[in-house]
Motif scaffolding. Sequence first.
Motif, PDB file in Angstrom:
ATOM      1  N   LEU A   1     -14.022  -4.152  51.764  1.00 47.29           N
ATOM      2  CA  LEU A   1     -13.507  -5.092  52.765  1.00 47.29           C
ATOM      3  C   LEU A   1     -14.653  -5.686  53.583  1.00 47.29           C
ATOM      4  O   LEU A   1     -14.694  -6.900  53.823  1.00 47.29           O
ATOM      5  N   LYS A   2     -15.579  -4.845  54.016  1.00 50.32           N
ATOM      6  CA  LYS A   2     -16.732  -5.323  54.788  1.00 50.32           C
ATOM      7  C   LYS A   2     -17.508  -6.382  54.010  1.00 50.32           C
ATOM      8  O   LYS A   2     -17.936  -7.405  54.575  1.00 50.32           O
ATOM      9  N   ARG A   3     -17.682  -6.152  52.718  1.00 46.83           N
ATOM     10  CA  ARG A   3     -18.406  -7.125  51.895  1.00 46.83           C
ATOM     11  C   ARG A   3     -17.663  -8.455  51.813  1.00 46.83           C
ATOM     12  O   ARG A   3     -18.268  -9.526  51.888  1.00 46.83           O
ATOM     13  N   ARG A   4     -16.335  -8.402  51.667  1.00 43.84           N
ATOM     14  CA  ARG A   4     -15.563  -9.642  51.610  1.00 43.84           C
ATOM     15  C   ARG A   4     -15.660 -10.408  52.929  1.00 43.84           C
ATOM     16  O   ARG A   4     -15.774 -11.647  52.941  1.00 43.84           O
ATOM     17  N   ILE A   5     -15.621  -9.689  54.024  1.00 44.95           N
ATOM     18  CA  ILE A   5     -15.750 -10.341  55.329  1.00 44.95           C
ATOM     19  C   ILE A   5     -17.126 -10.991  55.456  1.00 44.95           C
ATOM     20  O   ILE A   5     -17.250 -12.155  55.869  1.00 44.95           O
ATOM     21  N   ASP A   6     -18.173 -10.260  55.100  1.00 43.85           N
ATOM     22  CA  ASP A   6     -19.533 -10.777  55.225  1.00 43.85           C
ATOM     23  C   ASP A   6     -19.779 -11.957  54.289  1.00 43.85           C
ATOM     24  O   ASP A   6     -20.588 -12.841  54.601  1.00 43.85           O
ATOM     25  N   GLU A   7     -19.094 -11.971  53.147  1.00 42.60           N
ATOM     26  CA  GLU A   7     -19.208 -13.097  52.216  1.00 42.60           C
ATOM     27  C   GLU A   7     -18.488 -14.345  52.713  1.00 42.60           C
ATOM     28  O   GLU A   7     -18.673 -15.431  52.160  1.00 42.60           O
ATOM     29  N   GLY A   8     -17.644 -14.187  53.714  1.00 42.58           N
ATOM     30  CA  GLY A   8     -16.869 -15.300  54.244  1.00 42.58           C
ATOM     31  C   GLY A   8     -15.577 -15.555  53.504  1.00 42.58           C
ATOM     32  O   GLY A   8     -14.932 -16.593  53.718  1.00 42.58           O
ATOM     33  N   ALA A   9     -15.168 -14.620  52.637  1.00 40.08           N
ATOM     34  CA  ALA A   9     -13.964 -14.832  51.831  1.00 40.08           C
ATOM     35  C   ALA A   9     -12.719 -15.003  52.691  1.00 40.08           C
ATOM     36  O   ALA A   9     -11.792 -15.737  52.323  1.00 40.08           O
ATOM     37  N   LEU A  10     -12.681 -14.329  53.828  1.00 43.86           N
ATOM     38  CA  LEU A  10     -11.504 -14.401  54.693  1.00 43.86           C
ATOM     39  C   LEU A  10     -11.658 -15.439  55.796  1.00 43.86           C
ATOM     40  O   LEU A  10     -10.739 -15.630  56.601  1.00 43.86           O
ATOM     41  N   GLY A  11     -12.792 -16.124  55.832  1.00 47.09           N
ATOM     42  CA  GLY A  11     -13.038 -17.100  56.896  1.00 47.09           C
ATOM     43  C   GLY A  11     -13.421 -16.403  58.193  1.00 47.09           C
ATOM     44  O   GLY A  11     -13.927 -15.278  58.196  1.00 47.09           O
ATOM     45  N   ASP A  12     -13.166 -17.080  59.289  1.00 40.85           N
ATOM     46  CA  ASP A  12     -13.423 -16.476  60.604  1.00 40.85           C
ATOM     47  C   ASP A  12     -12.322 -15.459  60.907  1.00 40.85           C
ATOM     48  O   ASP A  12     -11.129 -15.780  60.812  1.00 40.85           O
ATOM     49  N   ILE A  13     -12.706 -14.264  61.285  1.00 38.95           N
ATOM     50  CA  ILE A  13     -11.723 -13.221  61.577  1.00 38.95           C
ATOM     51  C   ILE A  13     -11.009 -13.528  62.893  1.00 38.95           C
ATOM     52  O   ILE A  13     -11.645 -13.825  63.906  1.00 38.95           O
ATOM     53  N   THR A  14      -9.697 -13.451  62.852  1.00 38.36           N
ATOM     54  CA  THR A  14      -8.895 -13.729  64.052  1.00 38.36           C
ATOM     55  C   THR A  14      -8.178 -12.490  64.578  1.00 38.36           C
ATOM     56  O   THR A  14      -7.856 -12.439  65.766  1.00 38.36           O
ATOM     57  N   GLU A  15      -7.921 -11.515  63.707  1.00 35.53           N
ATOM     58  CA  GLU A  15      -7.149 -10.349  64.143  1.00 35.53           C
ATOM     59  C   GLU A  15      -7.441  -9.147  63.255  1.00 35.53           C
ATOM     60  O   GLU A  15      -7.634  -9.290  62.042  1.00 35.53           O
ATOM     61  N   VAL A  16      -7.464  -7.962  63.877  1.00 35.47           N
ATOM     62  CA  VAL A  16      -7.602  -6.696  63.154  1.00 35.47           C
ATOM     63  C   VAL A  16      -6.536  -5.747  63.679  1.00 35.47           C
ATOM     64  O   VAL A  16      -6.304  -5.674  64.896  1.00 35.47           O
ATOM     65  N   ALA A  17      -5.888  -5.037  62.780  1.00 39.25           N
ATOM     66  CA  ALA A  17      -4.903  -4.030  63.180  1.00 39.25           C
ATOM     67  C   ALA A  17      -5.146  -2.759  62.371  1.00 39.25           C
ATOM     68  O   ALA A  17      -5.379  -2.832  61.158  1.00 39.25           O
ATOM     69  N   ILE A  18      -5.103  -1.621  63.050  1.00 38.08           N
ATOM     70  CA  ILE A  18      -5.327  -0.335  62.383  1.00 38.08           C
ATOM     71  C   ILE A  18      -4.232   0.636  62.803  1.00 38.08           C
ATOM     72  O   ILE A  18      -3.956   0.789  63.993  1.00 38.08           O
ATOM     73  N   ARG A  19      -3.609   1.271  61.826  1.00 39.95           N
ATOM     74  CA  ARG A  19      -2.614   2.325  62.070  1.00 39.95           C
ATOM     75  C   ARG A  19      -3.166   3.637  61.521  1.00 39.95           C
ATOM     76  O   ARG A  19      -3.626   3.682  60.381  1.00 39.95           O
ATOM     77  N   ARG A  20      -3.093   4.686  62.370  1.00 44.34           N
ATOM     78  CA  ARG A  20      -3.658   5.973  61.977  1.00 44.34           C
ATOM     79  C   ARG A  20      -2.679   7.106  62.312  1.00 44.34           C
ATOM     80  O   ARG A  20      -2.862   7.862  63.264  1.00 44.34           O
ATOM     81  N   PRO A  21      -1.600   7.268  61.524  1.00 43.46           N
ATOM     82  CA  PRO A  21      -0.710   8.423  61.713  1.00 43.46           C
ATOM     83  C   PRO A  21      -1.295   9.646  61.004  1.00 43.46           C
ATOM     84  O   PRO A  21      -1.724   9.558  59.859  1.00 43.46           O
ATOM     85  N   LEU A  22      -1.301  10.768  61.688  1.00 46.03           N
ATOM     86  CA  LEU A  22      -1.872  11.975  61.103  1.00 46.03           C
ATOM     87  C   LEU A  22      -0.893  13.141  61.203  1.00 46.03           C
ATOM     88  O   LEU A  22       0.009  13.147  62.037  1.00 46.03           O
ATOM     89  N   LYS A  23      -1.106  14.130  60.347  1.00 44.31           N
ATOM     90  CA  LYS A  23      -0.270  15.325  60.333  1.00 44.31           C
ATOM     91  C   LYS A  23      -0.803  16.333  61.356  1.00 44.31           C
ATOM     92  O   LYS A  23      -2.006  16.617  61.379  1.00 44.31           O
ATOM     93  N   LEU A  24       0.088  16.877  62.152  1.00 46.26           N
ATOM     94  CA  LEU A  24      -0.329  17.768  63.229  1.00 46.26           C
ATOM     95  C   LEU A  24      -0.697  19.162  62.728  1.00 46.26           C
ATOM     96  O   LEU A  24      -1.683  19.737  63.173  1.00 46.26           O
ATOM     97  N   TYR A  25       0.095  19.725  61.819  1.00 47.89           N
ATOM     98  CA  TYR A  25      -0.129  21.098  61.346  1.00 47.89           C
ATOM     99  C   TYR A  25      -0.357  22.039  62.536  1.00 47.89           C
ATOM    100  O   TYR A  25      -1.382  22.737  62.622  1.00 47.89           O
ATOM    101  N   ARG A  26       0.610  22.071  63.414  1.00 48.34           N
ATOM    102  CA  ARG A  26       0.464  22.807  64.673  1.00 48.34           C
ATOM    103  C   ARG A  26       0.058  24.259  64.474  1.00 48.34           C
ATOM    104  O   ARG A  26      -0.771  24.807  65.217  1.00 48.34           O
ATOM    105  N   GLU A  27       0.646  24.912  63.474  1.00 51.20           N
ATOM    106  CA  GLU A  27       0.420  26.351  63.317  1.00 51.20           C
ATOM    107  C   GLU A  27      -1.029  26.679  62.956  1.00 51.20           C
ATOM    108  O   GLU A  27      -1.468  27.830  63.096  1.00 51.20           O
ATOM    109  N   TYR A  28      -1.777  25.687  62.479  1.00 47.23           N
ATOM    110  CA  TYR A  28      -3.165  25.927  62.098  1.00 47.23           C
ATOM    111  C   TYR A  28      -4.155  25.527  63.193  1.00 47.23           C
ATOM    112  O   TYR A  28      -5.363  25.715  63.022  1.00 47.23           O
TER     113      TYR A  28
END
Length: 336
Positions: free
Chosen positions: A132-159
């Motif tokens: 993805l970084k390479r595509r951005i640097d190559e200009g394939a996506l044009g000027d970046i206007t927005e980034v969104a990141i979702r990071r759901p993780l497992k709690l595994y409380r007992e550990y």
Amino acid sequence: MSYRFAVIGCRHGHIARFIDEMQRMGHTCAGIYDAGDGSLARKLAEDYNVPYMNDVDALLEPSVQIVGTSAINNEKMDVVELCERHGKAVIADKPLVTDRAGLERLENVLKRGRIQVGLMLTERYRRSVLTLKRRIDEGALGDITEVAIRRPLKLYREYREPWFFSKTQNGGIIADLMIHDMDLLRWLTGEPIDELHAVAGKSILPEYPDFYDTANIQAVLGGRIAASLHADWHASEKGWAADGRLFVTGTKGCAEVRLSGDPAIAEEELLFTVYGEQRFQREELALAESGLCEDFIRRIEGAEHSGPSHTDLWEASKAVITADETARRLKINTEW
């Protein structure tokens, strides 16, 4: 050049990546030490056939040049400052700091410039993110206007150890999890983080009053790029994966990274893009030119490298501490 390395502070399994990469490059582990509960340190010492140490001083001898640490989060700066006093480069599992006082200590170490300090910002080394970084640097996506990141993780409380649920010791969900995202925002876009607006939510575990299980951040980069970040500890422990996603929108195209893949396609990281004449494309993922520890060693040696710099780890750390300090905190049960 071959190095001797050690682990000082071993309370999270992430440090296994450091040991594994260093050994694969032919470097020698002098030993693993933890001042508290040594169960993980003993296990990793057995797994990697290296000494388990009862005395930290043996790992501070001149023959040891590099230290890795996954100490309890609010104790990592103790290890960094110990390494500074003994002239040893040190790389830490994230996060490196948990509050403003730790951030100031980090700033002082970096300003003095006596040692190289690294942070295991491992998301940069995912093949999907590298492509993805390479595509951005190559200009394939044009000027970046927005980034969104979702990071759901497992709690595994007992550990989890009790310190994990302590805001003081762990730093909380923003510092612990979203340090990766702050780094990716700056790295992918090449822009500084100008504004941060955060909300943290608590919906579980009233017995741990300062443990928050969700976080959302709205950010502005370079005065022109909007970013939306989400992290939570609610991924189903019976589910196929912690389904992290990264979305980038530009003036000429868009991209989606599925960090754990898609069970309907492949249970491996995936990158999809739409740009140019392409209606839709699953990208062939690039191979990393170097690894996390290889880049850190290049930095130690003063050679060219593609890994995070002192500026990168400082800016990412400052961003999560600022977001955490200013976050609005919501509780599903007002009696908690």
